[in-house]
Design an enzyme around this catalytic site. Sequence first.
Site, PDB file in Angstrom:
ATOM      1  N   SER A   1       0.830  -1.208   0.000  1.00 11.40           N
ATOM      2  CA  SER A   1       0.000   0.000   0.000  1.00 11.40           C
ATOM      3  C   SER A   1       0.865   1.259   0.000  1.00 11.40           C
ATOM      4  O   SER A   1       2.036   1.243   0.389  1.00 11.40           O
ATOM      5  CB  SER A   1      -0.913   0.007   1.226  1.00 11.40           C
ATOM      6  OG  SER A   1      -1.696  -1.171   1.263  1.00 11.40           O
TER       7      SER A   1
HETATM    8  N1  SAM Z   1      -0.476  -5.110   3.957  1.00 13.15           N
HETATM    9  C1  SAM Z   1       0.252  -5.396   2.749  1.00 13.15           C
HETATM   10  C2  SAM Z   1       1.647  -4.835   2.748  1.00 13.15           C
HETATM   11  O1  SAM Z   1       2.009  -4.148   3.709  1.00 13.15           O
HETATM   12  O2  SAM Z   1       2.375  -5.121   1.794  1.00 13.15           O
HETATM   13  C3  SAM Z   1      -0.479  -4.964   1.503  1.00 13.15           C
HETATM   14  C4  SAM Z   1      -1.598  -5.856   1.225  1.00 13.15           C
HETATM   15  S1  SAM Z   1      -2.296  -5.895  -0.382  1.00 13.15           S
HETATM   16  C5  SAM Z   1      -2.949  -4.280  -0.565  1.00 13.15           C
HETATM   17  C6  SAM Z   1      -3.691  -6.926   0.033  1.00 13.15           C
HETATM   18  C7  SAM Z   1      -3.326  -8.351   0.360  1.00 13.15           C
HETATM   19  O3  SAM Z   1      -4.493  -9.027   0.802  1.00 13.15           O
HETATM   20  C8  SAM Z   1      -2.795  -9.142  -0.838  1.00 13.15           C
HETATM   21  O4  SAM Z   1      -1.540  -9.671  -0.549  1.00 13.15           O
HETATM   22  C9  SAM Z   1      -3.848 -10.231  -1.028  1.00 13.15           C
HETATM   23  O5  SAM Z   1      -3.326 -11.461  -1.499  1.00 13.15           O
HETATM   24  C10 SAM Z   1      -4.409 -10.368   0.376  1.00 13.15           C
HETATM   25  N2  SAM Z   1      -5.733 -10.982   0.459  1.00 13.15           N
HETATM   26  C11 SAM Z   1      -6.792 -10.851  -0.377  1.00 13.15           C
HETATM   27  N3  SAM Z   1      -7.831 -11.585   0.085  1.00 13.15           N
HETATM   28  C12 SAM Z   1      -7.425 -12.173   1.238  1.00 13.15           C
HETATM   29  C13 SAM Z   1      -8.053 -13.039   2.189  1.00 13.15           C
HETATM   30  N4  SAM Z   1      -9.320 -13.444   2.055  1.00 13.15           N
HETATM   31  N5  SAM Z   1      -7.323 -13.443   3.251  1.00 13.15           N
HETATM   32  C14 SAM Z   1      -6.047 -13.048   3.413  1.00 13.15           C
HETATM   33  N6  SAM Z   1      -5.399 -12.229   2.554  1.00 13.15           N
HETATM   34  C15 SAM Z   1      -6.085 -11.792   1.482  1.00 13.15           C
END
Ligand code: SAM
Length: 223
Positions: A66
């Site tokens: 993000s």
């Molecule tokens: N917090 C992260 C960072 O600091 O790099 C950025 C996260 S990215 C915007 C969103 C993440 O949520 C992705 O890696 C995606 O694979 C994960 N994601 C999507 N659906 C999910 C779920 N149901 N459970 C866990 N993770 C999930």
Amino acid sequence: MFGKKPSLAEAQARMVEKQLAARYITDPRVLQVMAELPRHAFVAEELWGQAYKDTPLPIGYGQTISQPYMVAFMTQALQLSADGQATVLEIGTGSGYQAAILSRMAAKVYSIERIPELAEQARQNLDALGIDNVEIKVADGGYGWPEHAPYDGIVVTAAAPEVPAPLPAQLAEGAMLVIPTGPRRQQELLRLQRRGDRIIEERLAPVAFVPLIGEHGWEEDEY
Ligand code: SAM
């Protein structure tokens, strides 16, 4: 005329000043941790030159780390206790950067990622910085992680159509859940606080996040 390219350390200091402090990130702990922890250590080396820009960056598998401001804003919104004793749940580990920031302000961070390769990369990124109070699991985070509940803060870094029902139930008394919810392309960042049997909801800001995929989110082919 040809200014010297700023070093990563200079770019990081400028990021904190211009993107965070100048935009109402006022919690000194958030500013300090974001000044200390290297964001570039959470992206591929060819992106290091962009690591302190005001933007999300790709981390593979169609996912992003993000925007720094959003990481700071969501962390500040959790209002974690100043004693550093909080237990926090993050959903959407991604690169591990948000988890790393939280790890410096809390005693323990639990983080859930659905893509195993990203969870493994995040583990390596955290290990490389000697961060040992973050536990990651590969699962659908929409269910939360009830075994370690209640949490003093829950942050969801992917967007769901609505707040997944299991999550508010895992908040400790007075604790906050920060989550983007709404339609696929544009959502609202919500903050929910547990007060006794009640959950108080606040709208914080319009945002655009990658989708939460799973039972409490979107189907994979819906996006
Ligand atoms: N917090 C992260 C960072 O600091 O790099 C950025 C996260 S990215 C915007 C969103 C993440 O949520 C992705 O890696 C995606 O694979 C994960 N994601 C999507 N659906 C999910 C779920 N149901 N459970 C866990 N993770 C999930």
